[in-house]
Scaffold this active site. Structure first.
Site, PDB file in Angstrom:
ATOM      1  N   THR A 102       0.516  -1.368  -0.129  1.00  0.00           N
ATOM      2  CA  THR A 102       0.218   0.607   0.229  1.00  0.00           C
ATOM      3  C   THR A 102       1.183   1.571  -0.525  1.00  0.00           C
ATOM      4  O   THR A 102       1.488   1.528   0.679  1.00  0.00           O
ATOM      5  CB  THR A 102      -0.881   0.013   1.388  1.00  0.00           C
ATOM      6  OG1 THR A 102      -1.483  -1.079   1.252  1.00  0.00           O
ATOM      7  CG2 THR A 102      -2.225   1.305   1.152  1.00  0.00           C
ATOM      8  N   LYS A 177      -7.874   1.583  -1.988  1.00  0.00           N
ATOM      9  CA  LYS A 177      -7.535   1.375  -1.031  1.00  0.00           C
ATOM     10  C   LYS A 177      -7.082   1.761   0.328  1.00  0.00           C
ATOM     11  O   LYS A 177      -7.759   1.056   1.529  1.00  0.00           O
ATOM     12  CB  LYS A 177      -5.774  -0.050  -1.650  1.00  0.00           C
ATOM     13  CG  LYS A 177      -4.963   0.022  -0.438  1.00  0.00           C
ATOM     14  CD  LYS A 177      -5.353  -1.277   0.280  1.00  0.00           C
ATOM     15  CE  LYS A 177      -4.740  -1.557   1.965  1.00  0.00           C
ATOM     16  NZ  LYS A 177      -4.885  -3.264   2.292  1.00  0.00           N
ATOM     17  N   LYS A 245       0.066   3.662   9.049  1.00  0.00           N
ATOM     18  CA  LYS A 245       0.992   4.612   7.674  1.00  0.00           C
ATOM     19  C   LYS A 245      -0.175   5.025   6.856  1.00  0.00           C
ATOM     20  O   LYS A 245      -0.073   5.967   5.927  1.00  0.00           O
ATOM     21  CB  LYS A 245       1.825   3.500   7.032  1.00  0.00           C
ATOM     22  CG  LYS A 245       2.714   3.729   5.573  1.00  0.00           C
ATOM     23  CD  LYS A 245       2.115   2.638   4.403  1.00  0.00           C
ATOM     24  CE  LYS A 245       2.365   1.746   4.885  1.00  0.00           C
ATOM     25  NZ  LYS A 245       1.617   0.593   3.304  1.00  0.00           N
TER      26      LYS A 245
HETATM   27  P1  NA7 Z   1       5.551  -6.279   6.728  1.00  0.00           P
HETATM   28  O1  NA7 Z   1       5.279  -7.732   7.700  1.00  0.00           O
HETATM   29  O2  NA7 Z   1       6.190  -5.561   7.672  1.00  0.00           O
HETATM   30  O3  NA7 Z   1       6.815  -6.879   6.098  1.00  0.00           O
HETATM   31  C1  NA7 Z   1       6.788  -5.717   5.088  1.00  0.00           C
HETATM   32  C2  NA7 Z   1       7.913  -5.722   3.690  1.00  0.00           C
HETATM   33  O4  NA7 Z   1       8.925  -4.876   3.394  1.00  0.00           O
HETATM   34  C3  NA7 Z   1       9.580  -6.713   5.026  1.00  0.00           C
HETATM   35  O5  NA7 Z   1      10.074  -7.527   3.551  1.00  0.00           O
HETATM   36  C4  NA7 Z   1      10.873  -6.167   4.812  1.00  0.00           C
HETATM   37  O6  NA7 Z   1      11.225  -6.288   5.250  1.00  0.00           O
HETATM   38  C5  NA7 Z   1      10.394  -5.336   4.016  1.00  0.00           C
HETATM   39  N1  NA7 Z   1      11.399  -3.470   4.213  1.00  0.00           N
HETATM   40  C6  NA7 Z   1      10.990  -2.451   4.679  1.00  0.00           C
HETATM   41  N2  NA7 Z   1      11.682  -1.603   4.468  1.00  0.00           N
HETATM   42  C7  NA7 Z   1      12.409  -2.147   3.590  1.00  0.00           C
HETATM   43  C8  NA7 Z   1      13.505  -1.395   3.121  1.00  0.00           C
HETATM   44  N3  NA7 Z   1      13.885   0.299   2.791  1.00  0.00           N
HETATM   45  N4  NA7 Z   1      13.664  -1.526   2.035  1.00  0.00           N
HETATM   46  C9  NA7 Z   1      13.796  -3.217   1.532  1.00  0.00           C
HETATM   47  N5  NA7 Z   1      12.680  -4.152   2.164  1.00  0.00           N
HETATM   48  C10 NA7 Z   1      11.790  -3.280   3.090  1.00  0.00           C
HETATM   49  O7  NA7 Z   1       4.189  -6.194   6.502  1.00  0.00           O
HETATM   50  P2  NA7 Z   1       3.209  -6.767   5.619  1.00  0.00           P
HETATM   51  O8  NA7 Z   1       3.567  -7.565   4.357  1.00  0.00           O
HETATM   52  O9  NA7 Z   1       2.215  -7.048   6.490  1.00  0.00           O
HETATM   53  O10 NA7 Z   1       2.763  -5.862   4.512  1.00  0.00           O
HETATM   54  C11 NA7 Z   1       3.180  -5.458   2.998  1.00  0.00           C
HETATM   55  C12 NA7 Z   1       2.359  -4.133   2.381  1.00  0.00           C
HETATM   56  O11 NA7 Z   1       1.319  -5.201   2.251  1.00  0.00           O
HETATM   57  C13 NA7 Z   1       2.135  -2.992   3.688  1.00  0.00           C
HETATM   58  O12 NA7 Z   1       2.432  -2.316   2.312  1.00  0.00           O
HETATM   59  C14 NA7 Z   1       0.607  -3.139   4.379  1.00  0.00           C
HETATM   60  O13 NA7 Z   1       0.491  -1.511   4.153  1.00  0.00           O
HETATM   61  C15 NA7 Z   1       0.136  -3.537   2.794  1.00  0.00           C
HETATM   62  P3  NA7 Z   1      12.098  -6.908   6.353  1.00  0.00           P
HETATM   63  O14 NA7 Z   1      11.923  -8.592   6.871  1.00  0.00           O
HETATM   64  O15 NA7 Z   1      11.945  -5.751   7.438  1.00  0.00           O
HETATM   65  O16 NA7 Z   1      13.997  -6.849   6.219  1.00  0.00           O
END
Ligand code: NA7
Length: 293
Positions: A102, A177, A245
């Site tokens: 999102t 959304k 967010k």
């Molecule tokens: P999560 O469980 O908080 O997962 C977030 C993912 O995003 C996770 O793979 C994180 O990697 C990744 N992430 C966060 N910041 C970064 C940066 N800076 N670079 C690369 N990857 C990053 O969220 P959900 O799975 O519950 O939700 C995902 C989306 O669906 C979100 O937009 C919701 O609002 C709806 P990590 O594992 O922390 O290294």
């Protein structure tokens, strides 16, 4: 809606609460899956089930005829697309790239333009359904983009979800959304306020919920989240930090469009206070903690 999908080379970037079960369903459906996650250990379960682990988002995109991103917020998505080793530089010509995070509608349109420059096709496809919907393959997708691209993506959507809506051009999926999430946020906020009032008056919260279930106020939110509020158990299904967010993204969009959203602005203050005080990752139903720690 179609469910069977011919095996494809799929890339999945972002293996959080949502991405992991989505990836598992893609593997179970027989697709060849290449994954990347910032914290590599979160890929272990998928790798054990047959996924390949890419060294960078760039490598995941290069290996994919269909790429999916599922990361937390706009900065995370910009990082995986345009940061070092970013995916955008290696998107295959003619591939379909679908973002299910999102984010803002403006970022979705920026990505669509960048994809078009590379000859790739983009869909903004945020989801609802929480991690249980992701596990059961019952997500609901809100789609912005070209109808023909969506048609081609449908067999893959059918592996992860049960329903999808084509809502308009790029950004339309994200706009709907954000509107939907502000309703969910306000519903939970209203339920928490009402429970605070009833329990302070010395009555049982269960009684209020029982009455609501028989009234016009009954809802899916009530079915799924009222037990969390009553028990004070907030294991994240949809984390509060992400709802916070989304309320910010909705308010930004409203600001750009000149639409006042006073109830959303007030609710965001409540979510901000709980988020600020939280020591751990909480479900968004933990907004109840504003009244009851
Ligand atoms: P999560 O469980 O908080 O997962 C977030 C993912 O995003 C996770 O793979 C994180 O990697 C990744 N992430 C966060 N910041 C970064 C940066 N800076 N670079 C690369 N990857 C990053 O969220 P959900 O799975 O519950 O939700 C995902 C989306 O669906 C979100 O937009 C919701 O609002 C709806 P990590 O594992 O922390 O290294």
């Amino acid at each position: 809606m179609e469910r069977a999908a011919a095996p494809k080379k799929i890339g999945l970037i972002g293996l959080g609460l949502m991405g992991r079960p989505m990836g598992m369903n893609l593997l179970k459906a027989g697709h060849s899956l290449t994954v990347w996650n910032r914290t590599a250990s979160r890929a272990d379960e998928l790798v054990a089930a047959g996924a390949k682990l890419a060294k960078s988002p760039q490598e995941a995109a290069a290996a994919s005829e269909f790429l999916i991103t599922m990361v937390s917020d706009p900065p995370a998505l910009e990082e995986v697309l345009w940061g070092p080793g970013g995916a955008m530089q290696s998107l295959q010509r003619d591939c379909i790239y679908m973002d299910s995070s999102t984010i803002s509608p403006a970022l979705a349109r920026k990505i669509a333009a960048a994809c078009a420059e590379r000859g790739a096709r983009f869909l903004d496809a945020p989801v609802t359904g929480g991690d249980w919907g992701a596990k059961k393959g019952e997500l609901l997708f809100m789609i912005g983009g070209d109808a023909a691209t969506l048609k081609e993506a449908e067999p893959i959507l059918g592996v992860m979800g049960k329903k999808w809506f084509h809502l308009g051009p790029h950004g339309a999926g994200q706009t709907v959304k954000l509107a939907m999430n502000l309703i969910l946020a306000l519903q939970i906020d209203a339920l928490a306020e009402a429970l605070a009032l009833v329990t302070r008056a010395g009555l049982q919260g269960e009684k209020l919920v029982e009455v609501l279930q028989s009234s016009m106020a009954r809802s899916g939110v009530l079915d799924i989240k009222a037990p969390n509020l009553l028990k004070g158990e907030y294991v994240p299904s949809f984390p509060l930090r992400l709802m916070h967010k989304d309320l910010g993204l909705a308010l930004d969009l409203a600001n750009q469009l000149g639409v006042p959203l006073p109830a959303t602005a007030a609710a965001r203050e409540t979510y901000s206070a709980v988020k600020g005080a939280a020591q751990e990752d909480l479900d968004y139903s933990a907004v109840m903690k504003f009244w009851k720690a």
